[in-house]
Design an enzyme around this catalytic site. Structure first.
Site, short mmCIF file in Angstrom:
data_model
loop_
_atom_site.label_atom_id
_atom_site.label_comp_id
_atom_site.label_asym_id
_atom_site.label_seq_id
_atom_site.Cartn_x
_atom_site.Cartn_y
_atom_site.Cartn_z
N SER A 238 45.34 24.07 35.92
CA SER A 238 45.47 25.50 35.65
C SER A 238 45.62 25.68 34.15
O SER A 238 45.80 24.71 33.43
CB SER A 238 46.72 26.04 36.34
N LYS A 239 45.53 26.90 33.75
CA LYS A 239 45.54 27.18 32.30
C LYS A 239 46.73 26.55 31.59
O LYS A 239 46.61 26.00 30.52
CB LYS A 239 45.54 28.68 32.07
N ARG A 240 47.88 26.62 32.25
CA ARG A 240 49.08 26.10 31.61
C ARG A 240 49.11 24.58 31.55
O ARG A 240 49.87 23.99 30.81
CB ARG A 240 50.33 26.63 32.32
N HIS A 241 48.26 23.96 32.35
CA HIS A 241 48.32 22.50 32.41
C HIS A 241 47.00 21.83 32.08
O HIS A 241 46.67 20.80 32.62
CB HIS A 241 48.83 22.05 33.77
N GLY A 242 46.21 22.47 31.24
CA GLY A 242 45.04 21.78 30.72
C GLY A 242 43.68 22.37 31.05
O GLY A 242 42.70 21.92 30.50
#
Ligand code: GLU
Length: 469
Positions: A238-242
């Site tokens: 996801s955006k927060r994780h890559g």
């Protein structure tokens, strides 16, 4: 046989990490075999494809340095070719017109679902010749009724799918547009693709594509379906994780070399080697060593690689990328030390090029105030005399180089009978505005003597104001 691979993104968004890794693997395999790499933009979905996304993909590939040998091809420019092949299949009785309405099909599906069966088109129009006049139709491929498709996947091993699992795929819609799976087949054939490297989410398409390739008498490429990338939280990326766009990595200050090295190891290994130059990747890469299990994103490792490449790549190469960040941060490097020389002194200290630029402003522009904490700590009344003395000593240096600069500082400390700390830190804060800089000899060496003197005067004013307040 000469190897031809391809990267075939759908331009519905930016080039993300997963896509970039697929592209890299495909590119590497072509390079490792002395083959060719094709870039094909799969833009048949007119609603979801955008020009911005096409450009973002091209930009991402260029930034990574994954240059294509052929293309970019656009599927929307090849409709005539697809339709020509569809007509040939119709003529040969390998495809047929299906007049089933959506309502009819839905009713059949509902029925199948009720019985707990997998929804599939039952081949109603496969052999019918009583075609109604003026009624809309789709064209379906006559999938073999018997036998099985065997895929020898480089990553997942042998996969067998019975043809009874597959129904007759629509290859042309009622509006006359060829469908996605069909375009892929014709493209892979026309472009002479020998190896298809793609995400595992396409694995269900593969048996259908192979059946169509067989019907066309086309050679069947080899396949490598690559597993997913998970976020560093172990969940779907996801955006927060890559799951960010590759260009986000440029914006955040990563070197393409670090990103490539990071991506190549995300699901592929060669012994326990972690650092790979491009040449080493090309030398060692092979499809059979791609891991079957999902890989988890690891920002720390990417940072570590970036630090490594900032330190070890030639400063001229790092400078090429760093200049973009200097520009972004409004640093005018047309005057002052060369960006290369700044990189040489700062490389040890930076995780990203963005940080590196941020900590290099003082080489190119004056600052209005000192870092508050550093100034409070180091620009005290006791620093007045050392600063005055070191200013004179530096101004007197004839041959401006790190050794002479260091000697001037040492001599001043000795003459005043004080430790280096009493002179070094005040001088650092005065000259650079903060308490963080590479060692003073190399830092000051990149600055003009007069500029340093002027900043020492500014520090003396600061001290004086402090004395008076
Ligand atoms: N266009 C597909 C995608 O972006 C890839 C299809 C393929 O590689 O065959 O996911």
């Amino acid at each position: 046989m000469s190897v031809v691979t391809r990267f075939a993104p759908s331009p519905t968004g930016y080039l993300h990490v997963g896509g970039a890794r697929t592209a890299l693997y495909s590119w590497l395999y072509a390079k490792s075999q002395g083959g060719e790499f094709v870039l094909r933009i799969e833009d048949t979905d007119l609603v979801r494809s955008t020009d911005e996304a096409k450009q973002a993909i091209l930009d991402g590939m260029t930034w990574l340095g994954l240059h294509h040998d052929k293309g970019p091809y656009y599927q929307t420019e090849r409709f005539e070719r697809y339709n020509q092949i569809i007509d040939e299949l119709l003529d040969k009785g390998l495809a047929y017109k299906c007049f089933m309405s959506v309502e009819e099909l839905d009713a059949i599906r509902d029925e199948q679902e009720k019985k707990g069966e997998k929804p599939r088109y039952p081949g109603t129009w496969r052999d019918r010749t009583d075609h109604p006049e003026g009624q809309t139709f789709v064209i379906r491929f006559k999938n073999p009724l018997e036998g099985e498709v065997v895929i020898k996947d480089h990553v997942r091993g042998e996969i067998r799918i019975s043809n009874t699992e597959l129904d007759d795929l629509i290859i042309k819609r009622t509006d006359g547009a060829p469908t996605y799976n069909f375009c892929v087949v014709v493209d892979d054939w026309d472009m002479g693709i020998t190896h298809v490297v793609r995400g595992e989410d396409h694995i269900n398409n593969t048996p259908r594509q192979i059946n169509i390739l067989n019907a066309l008498g086309a050679p069947i490429p080899e396949y490598a379906h690559v597993s997913m990338i998970l976020g560093d939280d172990g969940k779907k990326l996801s955006k927060r994780h890559g799951a960010v766009s590759v260009m986000q990595y440029r914006d955040d200050g990563y070197l393409p070399q670090a990103v490539l090295n990071y991506l190549v190891r995300l699901g592929w290994s060669h012994g326990d080697q972690e650092i790979f130059s491009l040449d080493e990747m090309i030398e060692h890469f092979n499809l059979d060593s791609i891991s079957k299990s999902a890989s988890a994103f690891n920002t720390e490792k990417l940072n570590w690689l970036n630090e490594h490449y900032i330190k070890t790549l030639p400063a001229s190469e790092v400078a090429q990328h760093a200049k973009w960040h200097f520009d972004q941060q409004g640093i005018d490097y047309s005057k002052g030390p060369s960006v290369e020389s700044v990189i040489e002194v700062q490389a040890e200290r930076a995780t990203t090029l963005k940080d590196l630029a941020a900590m290099s402003h003082y080489f190119y522009a004056d600052f209005e105030s000192f870092d508050e904490k550093a100034a409070k700590k180091h620009l005290r009344v006791v620093a007045k005399e050392p600063l005055l003395a070191v200013k004179d000593a530096l101004l007197a240096v004839q041959d401006w180089n790190p050794d002479k600069i260091q000697a001037a500082i040492n001599n001043t400390a000795e003459t005043l009978g004080i430790g280096m700390g009493k002179i070094g830190m005040p001088l650092r804060v005065a000259a650079t505005g903060s308490g963080n800089s590479p060692s003073l000899d190399v830092t000051l060496n990149l600055m003009e003597k007069d500029k340093i003197a002027q900043r020492i005067d500014m520090a003396l004013i600061y001290i004086a104001n402090r004395e008076n307040s």
